[in-house]
Design an enzyme around this catalytic site. Structure first.
Site, PDB file in Angstrom:
ATOM      1  N   LYS A  54     -12.436  -9.927  -3.752  1.00  0.00           N
ATOM      2  CA  LYS A  54     -12.496  -8.483  -3.484  1.00  0.00           C
ATOM      3  C   LYS A  54     -13.857  -7.945  -3.916  1.00  0.00           C
ATOM      4  CE  LYS A  54      -7.518  -7.860  -3.763  1.00  0.00           C
ATOM      5  NZ  LYS A  54      -6.327  -7.573  -4.547  1.00  0.00           N
ATOM      6  N   GLN A  98      -4.736  -5.255 -10.165  1.00  0.00           N
ATOM      7  CA  GLN A  98      -4.184  -6.474  -9.565  1.00  0.00           C
ATOM      8  C   GLN A  98      -2.794  -6.766 -10.135  1.00  0.00           C
ATOM      9  OE1 GLN A  98      -5.632  -8.107  -7.042  1.00  0.00           O
ATOM     10  NE2 GLN A  98      -4.069  -9.701  -6.938  1.00  0.00           N
ATOM     11  N   ASP A 121      -4.577   0.712  -2.786  1.00  0.00           N
ATOM     12  CA  ASP A 121      -3.502  -0.238  -2.500  1.00  0.00           C
ATOM     13  C   ASP A 121      -2.346   0.437  -1.755  1.00  0.00           C
ATOM     14  OD1 ASP A 121      -3.704  -2.934  -3.223  1.00  0.00           O
ATOM     15  OD2 ASP A 121      -3.531  -2.463  -5.353  1.00  0.00           O
TER      16      ASP A 121
END
Ligand code: GUN
Length: 285
Positions: A54, A98, A121
């Site tokens: 990422k 995460q 997200d």
């Protein structure tokens, strides 16, 4: 029938190169650089790889990107304080924590702490609500990437039977809503679903996000189906393998995603796209 392969890697490259141009333009015209902060707690090997990818992709597209690596002994309060710091920092338009988190940290509380405007997200209940009320804002990246792939390969979803295996908040549930929005008839299956193979055999579009290597065999795939494999498992030799027995499914499907090179690259691409959109919205251009 032998399936055509959906090349997620190529599509991701195309979208990311367009994005790089848009980012350069935003910077030169408005002096804004999209910023993404990724927070990783602990040393889960798979998460470390995802987070590194990422950051690398964000930097390559011209973003400001910061990865905060925290020990798994960090307290929930300390983590929430770090999130709040970036909620307030105008240089960062996207915050990603995460998952999974260590068990002593309540992931629902962590997701709730992220400013919904920076929730790239799309996991915050506010964004879930936007999605389910048909006004999506921040959408979970994996389902968003799958929709891009279906569009690129001109898969007509109108009235089609779409079956999803796996009901997670990250993939299965948001996927159901996005397909519903395109007028597919959606079946969301899970570990207690009866006669799963039979249900899947009726799918025009089959999305597999179960997290079990080679779970889907030819018995699950209808002739001419579109098969999307979200699985990212490591086999005994450490190779990345999906949830679908590729060779068997490809004999029957019309279109199929490979692993690697299918869904994975698109997830990161959508993360970058949403961070860029959040940066745009932050200055309401
Ligand atoms: N873990 C596995 N997939 C994801 C994802 O899309 N976002 C975050 N934050 N964690 C994940």
């Amino acid at each position: 029938m032998t399936a055509k392969i959906i090349d997620g890697k190529a599509l991701a490259k195309k979208i990311q190169s367009q994005l790089t141009e848009k980012v350069a333009q935003l910077k030169s015209e408005h002096g804004i650089v999209p910023g993404l902060v990724v927070i990783l707690v602990g040393d889960d090997p798979a998460s470390q790889v995802y987070v590194r990818n990422k950051e690398r992709s964000a930097l390559a597209a011209g973003f400001t990107s910061k990865t905060i690596r925290l020990s798994d002994s960090i307290s929930q309060e300390e983590l929430l304080a770090i999130i709040e710091k970036y909620n307030q920092d105008p240089a960062y338009h996207g915050i990603l924590v995460q998952l999974p988190l260590p068990t002593h940290i309540n992931d629902k509380k962590v997701i709730l702490a992220i400013d919904p405007k920076k929730d790239v997200d799309g996991f915050h209940p506010m964004n879930t609500g936007h999605l389910w009320s048909g006004r999506p804002l921040m959408v979970p990246c994996t389902p968003a990437g799958i929709m891009e792939m279906l569009q690129e390969y001109q898969v007509d979803l109108e009235g089609k039977n779409a079956v999803i295996i796996g009901r997670s908040n990250i993939v299965g549930k948001p996927m159901a809503q996005l397909l519903l929005d395109k007028n597919a008839t959606v079946t969301l299956t899970h570990s207690r679903t009866r006669h799963l193979a039979r249900v899947c055999k009726g799918a025009d579009v089959l999305i597999v996000a179960i997290g079990q290597e080679n779970f889907v065999t030819k018995d699950y795939v209808k002739e001419g189906a579109v098969v999307i494999d979200v699985g990212m498992n490591r086999d005994d030799n450490g190779r990345l393998v999906g949830d679908v027995k590729f060779d068997e499914a490809a004999e029957l499907a019309s279109l199929i995603t490979p692993v690697p090179g299918g869904v994975g690259p698109m997830t990161i691409t959508m993360l970058l796209e949403q961070t860029y959109q959040a940066a745009l919205r932050s200055v309401s251009l």
